[in-house]
Design a protein around this motif. Structure first.
Motif: not given
Length: 340
Positions: A50-78
């Motif tokens: 649901p769109p109202e949960k986008d921020s929840m996904l974003g916060r989980i991804m922030a942790l995983l980006v910090h750990q180097g599991i994913f990368a992130q730029s202004e354009a999105g995730y890699l």
């Protein structure tokens, strides 16, 4: 700093479940399919959530980006080399994540202090699963055994690729090889493809090899490594010895030595791939991971990961004349060549 360390340790379980979450949602596969930097809203809609949960996904991804599991730029995730290991069409280490985050197994860790204070010899695994070891449970319930083999296969693919890249000479001059405890044959399939002239055998318990798909490039033999191992130029034994006590390791390595000596030439060797705990390593994450594995082996099998001196002792006790440890690791694993 002291309070931060305690808080971090208490919250470390969130790392496991955040990783399991993105495996369940196939985040790696979705980013791969998108083909470019994937914005959060595009990732969310692809799941969909649901769109109202986008921020929840974003916060989980922030942790995983910090750990180097994913990368992130202004354009999105890699994807990164880490998250690529979770791709279903790749190594699919998501299966490994699922195995180590099984609810029953995770809940059993609450009894760790009980295992330490109990006068019995039961392991944490045996306490959780009615006194049975993994090997017994796998034989009684093939689904558990298959799941375990799939998880081991998922980590075998990147490990073997790294092994060939760093140590290709290990397999030079060999005409035959037996993979002891070879499970589903994942390692042998990769070895056979890389070295077509090398005849390989997958050797494991009869009920295990019964599940191995037949292949023209290798043979399958059922048996007990404590009794007899098929003869070959080389015995390959990957992530097996850490499941067993020092005494059992000596018994296994003696059988390996007999197998290469029965070829009646001096070119034989045993190739061990396993963890060597190195507290002086420059990589603190490697040290921590090896110590975590040591505790897991202790609680699951009543066994251990070993320091260099412990490896030295069991190798000499098994009757080998010499051995060589390759200092560059593939992940947390080292390669040890044993010579009769």
């Amino acid at each position: 700093m002291e309070m931060t360390i305690i808080r971090n340790s208490c919250l470390a379980y969130i790392n496991s479940f955040a990783l399991k979450c993105i495996v369940n949602l196939d985040i790696s596969g979705r980013i791969k399919a998108y083909g470019q930097h994937m914005p959060l809203h595009e990732l969310a809609r692809s799941i969909p959530i649901p769109p109202e949960k986008d921020s929840m996904l974003g916060r989980i991804m922030a942790l995983l980006v910090h750990q180097g599991i994913f990368a992130q730029s202004e354009a999105g995730y890699l994807l990164t080399p880490i998250s690529e290991l979770l791709l279903v069409e790749g190594s699919n280490m998501g299966t490994y994540v699922h195995m180590l985050t099984q609810v029953d197994f995770l809940q059993s860790w609450e009894r760790l202090s009980e295992v330490l204070t109990d006068t019995g010899t039961c392991t944490l695994f045996e306490k959780t699963f009615g006194g049975k070891q993994l090997w017994e449970l796998s034989k009684e319930e093939p689904g558990i055994g298959n799941f375990f083999n799939e998880a081991m296969t998922s980590q075998t693919k990147p490990l073997m690729s790294g092994l060939f890249a760093i140590y290709p000479h290990i397999f030079d001059g060999l005409h035959s090889l037996v993979d002891v405890g070879g499970g589903s044959g994942a390692a042998v399939k990769i070895i056979s493809e890389a070295f077509p002239g090398l005849r390989c055998i997958v050797f494991d318990l009869p009920h295990v090899v019964a599940e191995v798909s037949k292949n023209d490039s290798f043979d399958v033999v059922g048996g007990d490594m404590f009794e007899k191992i098929p003869p070959a130029d080389a015995i390959f034994i990957k992530n097996i010895l850490h499941d067993w006590s020092d005494e059992d390791c000596v018994r296994i390595l003696k059988r390996c030595k007999e197998a290469i000596e029965s070829r009646k030439h001096n070119a034989g060797k045993v190739i061990v791939v396993d963890i060597i705990i190195d507290l002086e390593s420059d990589d603190p994450k490697e040290v921590e991971t090896s110590l975590l594995f040591d505790i897991e082996m202790m609680c699951c099998f009543g066994s251990k990961e070993r320091y260099k001196k412990e490896w030295h002792d069991i190798i000499l006790a098994s009757g080998y004349s010499d051995y060589k440890i390759y200092p560059t690791r593939v992940g947390t694993d080292a390669v040890i060549e044993l010579y009769p």
